[in-house]
Design an enzyme around this catalytic site. Structure first.
Site: not given
Length: 202
Positions: A10, A66, A156, A184
């Site tokens: 999510e 990834d 994370g 990201r």
């Protein structure tokens, strides 16, 4: 343009949607989770495996991310094992008490307990696969690992990572601040540039 985001994470999905919506790209959620074995030795290989699997299942151009954390003192770890660092042999396994993120952080801080060098970087590889074509982009952000978690945003390793030029962890930044500087965010903006110059993608 529509892209299927090949993840059930999510946190990742939310960040990707927030950033790509700025460029008029619609992101779709998969109807079901696919079990894709991440057998690659690199972030790029694993992103490709996921994007290809989701494209083959749904026949919609699929975007896969990834990414992970690389800590200089224990490089190349956590690396491609970032999401399951708690469960690999290196440094001993860590018990999951509340969630995997917490276990990963606990193990990382334990391994760095007596280490002065706390330099680290977040790395992201993003692949878009459309059957007859594929593109990728990468992004990274450098910083340092704190001695204890701070902040309650993000996911994370965000609570223990302070990006260069900041005194806050990623988990203390607002979503807008984080997306502006994150690995990201940087990879996605590069990807948009490539997409807009790739006629095959439209």
């Amino acid at each position: 343009m529509k892209l299927l985001v090949a993840t059930t994470n999510e946190g990742k999905y939310r960040e990707i949607k927030e950033i790509l919506s700025e460029y008029g790209i619609e992101v779709l959620k998969p109807e079901e989770k696919l079990e894709v074995e991440e057998t690659g030795c690199t972030f790029l290989e694993n992103a490709y495996l996921k994007a290809r699997a989701y494209y083959e299942r749904y026949k919609i151009p699929a975007l896969a991310d990834d990414s992970g954390l690389i800590v200089e003192a224990i490089s190349p770890y956590p690396g491609v094992y970032s999401s399951r660092f708690y469960d690999i042999d290196f440094g001993g396994r860590e018990e999951v008490r509340t969630n995997k993120d917490e276990a990963n952080i606990r193990k990382l801080l334990r391994l760095l307990e007596n280490t002065e060098n706390r330099k680290a970087k977040f790395v992201a590889f993003i692949v878009v696969y459309g059957g007859s074509w594929g593109i990728f982009a990468e992004g990274e952000v450098r910083g340092e690992i704190t001695k204890e978690p701070r902040g309650d945003r993000g996911f994370g390793y965000d609570p223990v990572f302070v990006p260069e030029g900041y005194n806050k962890t990623m988990a203390e930044l607002s979503p807008e601040e984080k997306n502006k500087i994150s690995h990201r965010g940087r990879a996605l903006r590069k990807l948009v540039h490539v997409l807009k110059n790739c006629e095959k993608a439209f």
